[in-house]
Design an enzyme around this catalytic site. Structure first.
Site, PDB file in Angstrom:
ATOM      1  N   THR A  30       2.842   2.145  -2.225  1.00  0.00           N
ATOM      2  CA  THR A  30       4.150   1.840  -2.809  1.00  0.00           C
ATOM      3  C   THR A  30       4.184   2.122  -4.313  1.00  0.00           C
ATOM      4  O   THR A  30       5.269   2.287  -4.872  1.00  0.00           O
ATOM      5  CB  THR A  30       4.509   0.355  -2.588  1.00  0.00           C
ATOM      6  OG1 THR A  30       3.446  -0.461  -3.097  1.00  0.00           O
ATOM      7  CG2 THR A  30       4.716   0.055  -1.111  1.00  0.00           C
TER       8      THR A  30
ATOM      9  N   SER B 133     -13.748   1.820  -7.339  1.00  0.00           N
ATOM     10  CA  SER B 133     -14.869   1.994  -8.262  1.00  0.00           C
ATOM     11  C   SER B 133     -14.509   2.973  -9.376  1.00  0.00           C
ATOM     12  O   SER B 133     -15.016   2.862 -10.499  1.00  0.00           O
ATOM     13  CB  SER B 133     -16.107   2.492  -7.498  1.00  0.00           C
ATOM     14  OG  SER B 133     -15.826   3.712  -6.823  1.00  0.00           O
ATOM     15  N   SER B 134     -13.625   3.921  -9.089  1.00  0.00           N
ATOM     16  CA  SER B 134     -13.238   4.902 -10.116  1.00  0.00           C
ATOM     17  C   SER B 134     -12.451   4.239 -11.238  1.00  0.00           C
ATOM     18  O   SER B 134     -12.689   4.513 -12.427  1.00  0.00           O
ATOM     19  CB  SER B 134     -12.423   6.035  -9.495  1.00  0.00           C
ATOM     20  OG  SER B 134     -11.275   5.540  -8.840  1.00  0.00           O
TER      21      SER B 134
ATOM     22  N   GLY C 193     -16.839   4.566  -2.770  1.00  0.00           N
ATOM     23  CA  GLY C 193     -16.178   5.070  -1.578  1.00  0.00           C
ATOM     24  C   GLY C 193     -15.652   4.004  -0.651  1.00  0.00           C
ATOM     25  O   GLY C 193     -15.425   4.255   0.528  1.00  0.00           O
TER      26      GLY C 193
ATOM     27  N   GLY D 205     -12.822   2.112  -1.136  1.00  0.00           N
ATOM     28  CA  GLY D 205     -11.408   1.793  -1.283  1.00  0.00           C
ATOM     29  C   GLY D 205     -11.169   0.600  -2.175  1.00  0.00           C
ATOM     30  O   GLY D 205     -10.079   0.037  -2.183  1.00  0.00           O
TER      31      GLY D 205
ATOM     32  N   ASP E 208      -4.427   0.730  -9.352  1.00  0.00           N
ATOM     33  CA  ASP E 208      -5.830   0.375  -9.570  1.00  0.00           C
ATOM     34  C   ASP E 208      -6.111   0.058 -11.032  1.00  0.00           C
ATOM     35  O   ASP E 208      -6.790  -0.915 -11.364  1.00  0.00           O
ATOM     36  CB  ASP E 208      -6.736   1.520  -9.112  1.00  0.00           C
ATOM     37  CG  ASP E 208      -6.550   1.870  -7.658  1.00  0.00           C
ATOM     38  OD1 ASP E 208      -5.965   1.058  -6.919  1.00  0.00           O
ATOM     39  OD2 ASP E 208      -6.983   2.963  -7.256  1.00  0.00           O
TER      40      ASP E 208
ATOM     41  N   GLU F 242       0.833  -1.206   0.000  1.00  0.00           N
ATOM     42  CA  GLU F 242       0.000   0.000   0.000  1.00  0.00           C
ATOM     43  C   GLU F 242       0.866   1.253   0.000  1.00  0.00           C
ATOM     44  O   GLU F 242       1.836   1.358   0.751  1.00  0.00           O
ATOM     45  CB  GLU F 242      -0.887  -0.006   1.243  1.00  0.00           C
ATOM     46  CG  GLU F 242      -2.305   0.397   0.990  1.00  0.00           C
ATOM     47  CD  GLU F 242      -3.023  -0.556   0.048  1.00  0.00           C
ATOM     48  OE1 GLU F 242      -3.166  -0.223  -1.152  1.00  0.00           O
ATOM     49  OE2 GLU F 242      -3.448  -1.622   0.502  1.00  0.00           O
TER      50      GLU F 242
END
Length: 416
Positions: free
Chosen positions: A48, A141-142, A136, A138, A191, A46
């Site tokens: 990183t 979804s974006s 929202g 984490g 992501d 995370e």
């Protein structure tokens, strides 16, 4: 106390039908096709990605579906099942960065990014979105929205990048540019790579060093939980989740400044040097001693040790060392709490309940400041543990959490 909500993934048919019906209802015609892209959960690694480090995401079975039809002008019209009663309209011609407000910035931004990257054949489009990736949470979804849009536009405007892993890196670039430059939501690429490049039954070991080619920076690591009698529980705390308030950018800037102080291109160089030294603990101490203040020392300590934990987790899981894998989950969360300071009470409480009730390990996942936790548990234990977390949230006066079961799933693809 109420029963915890378990979020079920839409099947391809269910998701396609929802997106198609919304498209026809809004635009009074049929779409050209339906595409989908998954949310993701990061197993470990995370904060990183923007430090040229290592990450280990899996794609979720929970996906965003886009029904889309290209236009011959520059107009983009988009609607979402979050608010089916209204759609937003934007003209790509003359559009500049940050020129779109709200959620529409994400899909519109992809078309804008592709055009700015030289793909002049990209025109406007009509699109309807249906999603089961919780907002929202984490769980990105974006990226599910931008990557599904990028793949759809690649298809309908015949760009030719979606069919190969290496080609998808160009589409990933457009999705990242949309989020960073149009929506103003900082992202380091984890992501989008997960949404575009994961495969079913595997975790994606993503090496974010900029000098690596697309064929060099990923490897597929088997991640079969059932073979070890395990489940991965994801709990969306429904705590407010916001990266646009400067917290993410502040930490990223701190890491970049630390790299300058240490006279390295990025903190990955530092992490690799420490890992290869004869005495990593002494080498880490010397590195931290060279930094000017306590906050920077803490941020660097997290990044360096987190990169090492990714390597260790891959080895532990491959060797069936479940307890060691869980220990690494715990160490990651503790570092994110104490050194990177991105947890909130809801995340910490959920992790604590999971650890006390049979989880091998638990940690927050995603950017932090809200969002979700993951817990490595024995098969059949997920719903019971999620309920215990929900009960404790009720006692603490938190919002009721939601939960889902994570299975390593496939990347973005055309579904109809």
């Amino acid at each position: 106390m109420s029963t915890v909500q378990f979020i079920k993934a839409l099947t391809n048919d269910e998701g396609s039908d929802k997106a198609s019906e919304l498209f026809r209802h809004t635009f009074a015609e049929d779409e050209s096709g339906v595409w989908s892209a998954p949310g993701r959960v990061n197993l470990i690694g995370e904060h990183t990605d923007y430090n040229a480090g290592l990450c280990l995401p899996i794609a979720l079975p929970h996906r965003t579906f886009i029904a889309l039809k290209p236009r011959t002008d520059g107009i983009v019209r988009v609607v979402s099942d979050v608010d089916p009663t209204s759609f937003q309209e934007v003209d790509l011609n003359g559009l500049e960065a940050r020129g779109v407000d709200g959620w529409a910035a994400y899909p519109v931004g992809v078309a804008w990014a592709l055009r700015s990257m030289g793909f002049s054949q990209v025109q406007g489009f009509d699109a309807a979105f249906a999603s089961c990736v919780p907002l929202g949470s984490g769980l990105s979804s974006s990226a599910a929205m931008t990557c599904s849009t990028a793949l759809a536009l690649d298809d309908v405007f015949a760009l030719g990048y979606g069919a190969s892993d290496a080609g998808r890196v160009t589409l990933i670039e457009s999705a990242m540019k949309s989020e960073n430059d149009m929506a103003g939501a900082s992202t380091g690429g984890l992501d989008q790579n997960a949404s575009m490049r994961c495969t079913a039954g595997h975790a994606l070991l993503l090496d974010c060093r900029p000098e690596l080619t697309p064929l060099e920076n990923t490897s597929q690591q088997p991640f079969d939980l059932s073979a070890h009698g395990l489940e991965l529980l994801v709990v969306d705390t429904q705590a407010p989740h916001q990266l646009n308030d400067g917290q993410y950018a502040e930490r990223r800037a701190c890491c970049e400044e630390a790299a300058k102080v240490l006279k390295v291109a990025n903190l990955r160089v530092t992490a690799d040097g420490i890992a290869k030294s004869d005495d990593p603990f002494q080498s880490l101490k010397e590195t931290l001693d060279a930094l000017p203040d306590e906050v920077m020392k803490k941020r660097v300590r997290h990044v360096v040790t987190e990169i090492a934990r990714v390597r260790s987790f891959v080895r532990a899981f491959a060797n069936g060392q479940v307890e060691e894998a869980g220990r690494l989950f715990n160490a990651s969360h503790d570092s994110l709490k104490a050194d990177y300071e991105v947890t909130v009470p809801e995340l910490d409480v959920a992790v604590d309940v999971a650890r006390k009730n049979g989880a091998y390990g638990a940690r927050m996942t995603g950017g932090g400041f809200g969002g979700s936790i993951i817990a490595l548990v024995n098969s059949g234990e997920s719903e019971k543990l999620a309920q215990l977390i929900a009960d404790e949230f009720a006692r603490q006066g938190f919002h009721a959490p939601r939960a889902l079961a994570a299975v390593a799933s496939d990347s973005a693809r055309k579904v109809r």
